[in-house]
Design a protein around this motif. Structure first.
Motif, PDB file in Angstrom:
ATOM      1  N   ASP A   1       8.321   1.644   0.694  1.00  0.00           N
ATOM      2  CA  ASP A   1       9.654   1.333   1.203  1.00  0.00           C
ATOM      3  C   ASP A   1       9.898  -0.136   0.944  1.00  0.00           C
ATOM      4  N   ASP A   2      11.126  -0.570   1.145  1.00  0.00           N
ATOM      5  CA  ASP A   2      11.427  -1.997   1.117  1.00  0.00           C
ATOM      6  C   ASP A   2      10.497  -2.702   2.100  1.00  0.00           C
ATOM      7  N   SER A   3       9.852  -3.775   1.661  1.00  0.00           N
ATOM      8  CA  SER A   3       8.868  -4.440   2.521  1.00  0.00           C
ATOM      9  C   SER A   3       9.465  -4.906   3.837  1.00  0.00           C
ATOM     10  N   LYS A   4      10.771  -5.205   3.839  1.00  0.00           N
ATOM     11  CA  LYS A   4      11.417  -5.674   5.073  1.00  0.00           C
ATOM     12  C   LYS A   4      11.526  -4.575   6.121  1.00  0.00           C
TER      13      LYS A   4
ATOM     14  N   SER B   1       7.826  -5.495  -3.996  1.00  0.00           N
ATOM     15  CA  SER B   1       8.276  -6.228  -2.815  1.00  0.00           C
ATOM     16  C   SER B   1       7.156  -6.336  -1.786  1.00  0.00           C
ATOM     17  N   ILE B   2       6.342  -5.298  -1.685  1.00  0.00           N
ATOM     18  CA  ILE B   2       5.216  -5.317  -0.739  1.00  0.00           C
ATOM     19  C   ILE B   2       4.160  -6.321  -1.186  1.00  0.00           C
ATOM     20  N   LEU B   3       3.803  -6.308  -2.473  1.00  0.00           N
ATOM     21  CA  LEU B   3       2.814  -7.270  -2.958  1.00  0.00           C
ATOM     22  C   LEU B   3       3.297  -8.698  -2.776  1.00  0.00           C
ATOM     23  N   ALA B   4       4.576  -8.953  -3.076  1.00  0.00           N
ATOM     24  CA  ALA B   4       5.108 -10.304  -2.940  1.00  0.00           C
ATOM     25  C   ALA B   4       5.116 -10.751  -1.482  1.00  0.00           C
TER      26      ALA B   4
END
Length: 217
Positions: free
Chosen positions: A54-57, A147-150
């Motif tokens: 999912d979107d990391s946010k 996005s999760i890795l970042a």
């Protein structure tokens, strides 16, 4: 960022048949301190090898950490790039983000046919065809993985910076301009990890001397 019509047509043609797509996303464009971090992730064709993306946010910290481990284990290729404060201040945050995206894609270019980048702009000089996808971190699974890795990589880094400069609370706000962070800036002045091209930091420079790193035993 505008693109030549011929290049756009090439990108769309490749996108329709691409099997190995590098999702690209960043974390940390808005904070007053620390690097902007960009990740690229190439997932194999077919069923996504990582469940729960999912979107990391939209994910909690523990869930992001668990997914991070699965992504780096199961992705065809991945990379994480840090663009440090000095470069951000020299070329501005937008150009620094674009540079980080280009470097992240270059690192996985051997494994990808197409780069799909979150947002509405593409870096110059990419080593492969690319397309921008607005809201991609909520729509494309490779971008979700990036996005999760970042996000995880940057959060870890900000906790490390907290050990050097504990009075700013980097472990809590991760460099964003929260009231607590702004109060610490007013009290202590900026440290070397603050982005001097950002207005609140420039303002703080006129209030107090630059803070020195604190050694923590």
């Amino acid at each position: 960022m505008a693109k030549a019509i011929g290049q756009l047509a090439l990108d769309l043609s490749v996108a329709r048949g691409a099997q190995r797509i590098a999702g690209v996303d960043e974390a940390g464009r808005g904070p007053l301190a620390g690097p902007v971090v960009v990740a690229a992730v190439v997932l194999g064709p077919g069923r996504t090898p990582v469940n729960g993306l999912d979107d990391s946010k939209q994910l909690g910290a523990e869930r992001r950490e668990a997914l991070y481990a699965r992504i780096v284990e199961r992705a065809l290729a991945w990379s994480v790039v840090y663009v440090e404060v000095e470069e951000i201040d020299r070329i501005n945050i937008f150009q620094a983000t674009m540079a980080g995206m280009r470097r992240a894609v270059e690192a996985v270019a051997h494994a990808t046919e197409l780069a799909r980048i979150d947002g509405n702009a593409l870096p110059r000089g990419l080593p492969c065809p690319a397309e921008a996808l607005i809201g991609g971190d909520g729509r494309d699974r490779a971008i979700m993985a990036a996005s999760i890795l970042a996000k995880v990589s940057r959060d870890r880094h900000m906790r490390e910076l907290h050990a050097q400069w504990p009075h700013y609370g980097f472990d809590e706000h991760k460099g964003y301009g929260t009231p607590a962070h702004l109060a610490a800036l007013a009290a202590h002045g900026p440290c070397p990890q603050h982005r001097r091209s950002f207005a609140p930091v420039r303002a703080a420079l006129g209030q107090a001397p630059v803070a020195e790193a604190v050694a923590i035993g």
